[in-house]
Design an enzyme around this catalytic site. Structure first.
Site, short mmCIF file in Angstrom:
data_model
loop_
_atom_site.label_atom_id
_atom_site.label_comp_id
_atom_site.label_asym_id
_atom_site.label_seq_id
_atom_site.Cartn_x
_atom_site.Cartn_y
_atom_site.Cartn_z
N ARG A 280 19.25 28.28 -5.75
CA ARG A 280 18.45 27.07 -5.68
C ARG A 280 17.97 26.82 -4.25
O ARG A 280 16.82 26.41 -4.03
CB ARG A 280 19.29 25.88 -6.16
CG ARG A 280 18.54 24.57 -6.23
CD ARG A 280 19.51 23.39 -6.36
NE ARG A 280 20.49 23.58 -7.41
CZ ARG A 280 20.33 23.22 -8.67
NH1 ARG A 280 19.21 22.64 -9.05
NH2 ARG A 280 21.29 23.43 -9.55
N CYS A 346 8.79 17.67 -29.76
CA CYS A 346 9.26 16.71 -30.75
C CYS A 346 10.73 16.36 -30.53
O CYS A 346 11.60 16.65 -31.36
CB CYS A 346 9.03 17.27 -32.15
SG CYS A 346 9.28 16.06 -33.45
N GLU A 347 11.02 15.78 -29.37
CA GLU A 347 12.36 15.32 -29.01
C GLU A 347 12.23 14.09 -28.13
O GLU A 347 11.39 14.05 -27.22
CB GLU A 347 13.12 16.40 -28.22
CG GLU A 347 13.40 17.68 -28.96
CD GLU A 347 14.50 17.56 -29.99
OE1 GLU A 347 15.26 16.58 -29.93
OE2 GLU A 347 14.60 18.46 -30.85
N TYR A 375 15.52 27.07 -11.88
CA TYR A 375 15.87 26.67 -13.25
C TYR A 375 14.70 25.98 -13.95
O TYR A 375 14.89 25.08 -14.75
CB TYR A 375 17.14 25.81 -13.26
CG TYR A 375 18.25 26.47 -12.48
CD1 TYR A 375 18.89 27.60 -12.99
CD2 TYR A 375 18.59 26.03 -11.21
CE1 TYR A 375 19.87 28.25 -12.26
CE2 TYR A 375 19.58 26.69 -10.47
CZ TYR A 375 20.21 27.79 -11.00
OH TYR A 375 21.17 28.44 -10.28
#
Length: 417
Positions: A280, A346-347, A375
């Site tokens: 990262r 669709c969440e 990520y």
């Protein structure tokens, strides 16, 4: 936080280095990941400068972003790789990384992963259980080879970070408990095809406080002394990664130089090569996710929604970790609004921001979700039949496609009908 020199506003439009993000969106479509090559190089060099006084070797943690061009850019700078599977090893090798600069982690390595690593001649496999050590010995014996192995020690240090990215606590699945090491050393003396060459730890990600590293290192140094007393020649001492980056301007990351000041005195006299696994830290702020505003709407309570064409299928961190990403308009604005930035999936968890003050963008305009290099693309998926986005790398005034957008045909290419 992005480097404003590499992601500047020029004539009112956000650029990546010398290239307009608006023009990239027009050419390649959205959603689109755009990476600054020089950001990768600058972060790697900053890390190396901080630890320049230490006998060390840096292995980029491929899991953060495994695009071949990202890996190759860092490899050309002299960086090695930390991989977590046979697939990541394949990617590193395809990108041109020498096997002698690769280490392999992973709590659940399969026999084929282990065989691939041993046959490839990587620096070492980092074992995380007694059972894995036995399997490595069996695989290496069948190959007629001797495997170089490091032990990942779980130091039972709970760092202050999100619970899903803490890895050095005894409640988590990672590593071998420090209390079991006498048994491990006894076992290793009976394994003819395993050579213990290293010790390893990794306590988590986004660790802002160097004291957690110090606490874990003290335990790992005790393990080093015990291993040498038991007759093992330890050549590598792996501190892991987890060094923080800034996502929110209000929460600046601890400078990498501060970690170097704290850690170098602890490990410089170990007589080993110190390994680091930053992921990262190098890639997070190298990339933005460009997304187009599809619709704006208000509900009966006056709540404002900005619906964009990217979502949790492109950048799952806000849904998975409740992570913060800055969001800015590609074209500068003079007014703002408070809105939810949500995706098309669709969440209900498909959002980038809740009740966020953002530029007052119109339908058809572009937003940039910042700090999307770690990520982001690597965790993208095809849920809802969505096509994983294209990726572009910019170097100065030049932009090149480094990953094509998925096609509908690719969605079903592996299914047998």
């Amino acid at each position: 936080m992005l480097d404003s020199n590499l992601f500047p506003y020029c004539d009112g439009t956000l650029h990546c280095e010398g290239v307009s993000l608006e023009k990239l969106a027009e050419e390649y479509g959205t959603p689109l990941f755009v990476t600054s090559r020089n950001s990768l190089i600058n972060q790697y060099r900053a890390f190396e400068k901080a630890f320049a006084g230490l006998d060390h070797f840096t292995c980029y943690s491929v899991k953060a972003n495994f695009n071949l061009h990202v890996i190759r850019t860092l490899s050309e700078e002299g960086c090695g790789c930390d991989v977590n599977s046979g697939g990541e090893l394949f990617r590193a090798l395809q990108a041109g990384v020498e096997p002698g600069k690769i280490i392999m982690a992973g709590v659940g390595k399969t026999a084929s992963d282990i065989e691939y690593g041993v046959k490839s001649g990587i620096v070492m496999l980092k074992a995380e259980s007694v059972s894995e050590l036995r399997l490595v010995n069996d695989v290496a014996g069948r190959l007629g080879m001797k495997a170089s192995v490091g032990i990942r020690v779980n130091p039972n240090v709970t760092a202050e970070t999100h619970p899903y990215i803490t890895t050095g606590d005894s409640k988590e699945k990672f590593g071998i408990d420090e209390a079991d090491l006498d048994e491990v050393f006894d076992l290793l003396k009976t394994l003819e095809h395993v050579d213990l060459t290293g010790l390893d730890m990794h306590i988590g990600s986004q660790i802002f406080d160097a004291n957690f590293y110090e606490a874990a290192l003290e335990k790992l140094l005790d393990v080093l002394a015990a291993a040498r007393s038991a007759g093992f020649d330890i050549r590598y001492f792996d501190i892991g990664g987890g060094f923080p980056v800034t996502y929110e301007p209000q929460k600046p990351a601890t400078p990498i130089g501060h970690f170097a000041e704290k850690l170098i005195p602890l490990v410089e006299k170990t007589g080993t090569t110190i390994l680091f696994e930053p992921g990262r830290f190098i890639v997070a702020n190298s990339t933005v996710l460009l997304t187009k505003v599809l619709y704006r709407k208000q509900n009966h309570a006056g709540k404002e929604f900005v619906i964009v064409d990217a979502g949790m299928t492109e950048l799952i961190r806000p849904a998975l970790y409740q992570s913060y990403h800055e969001i800015v308009a590609v074209s500068q604005h003079n007014s703002v609004m408070v809105a939810d930035i949500v995706g098309p999936v669709c969440e209900s968890g498909d959002f980038f921001a809740r009740e966020r003050t953002v530029d007052r963008v119109k339908e058809g305009e572009m937003l940039a979700v910042l700090s999307a290099g770690a990520y982001g693309s690597v965790m993208s998926n095809n849920y809802n039949g969505r096509l994983r986005p294209a990726e572009v790398m910019v170097d100065g005034d030049n932009a090149k496609l480094i990953r094509k957008r998925d096609s509908f045909e690719q969605l079903i290419q592996n299914e047998v009908f």
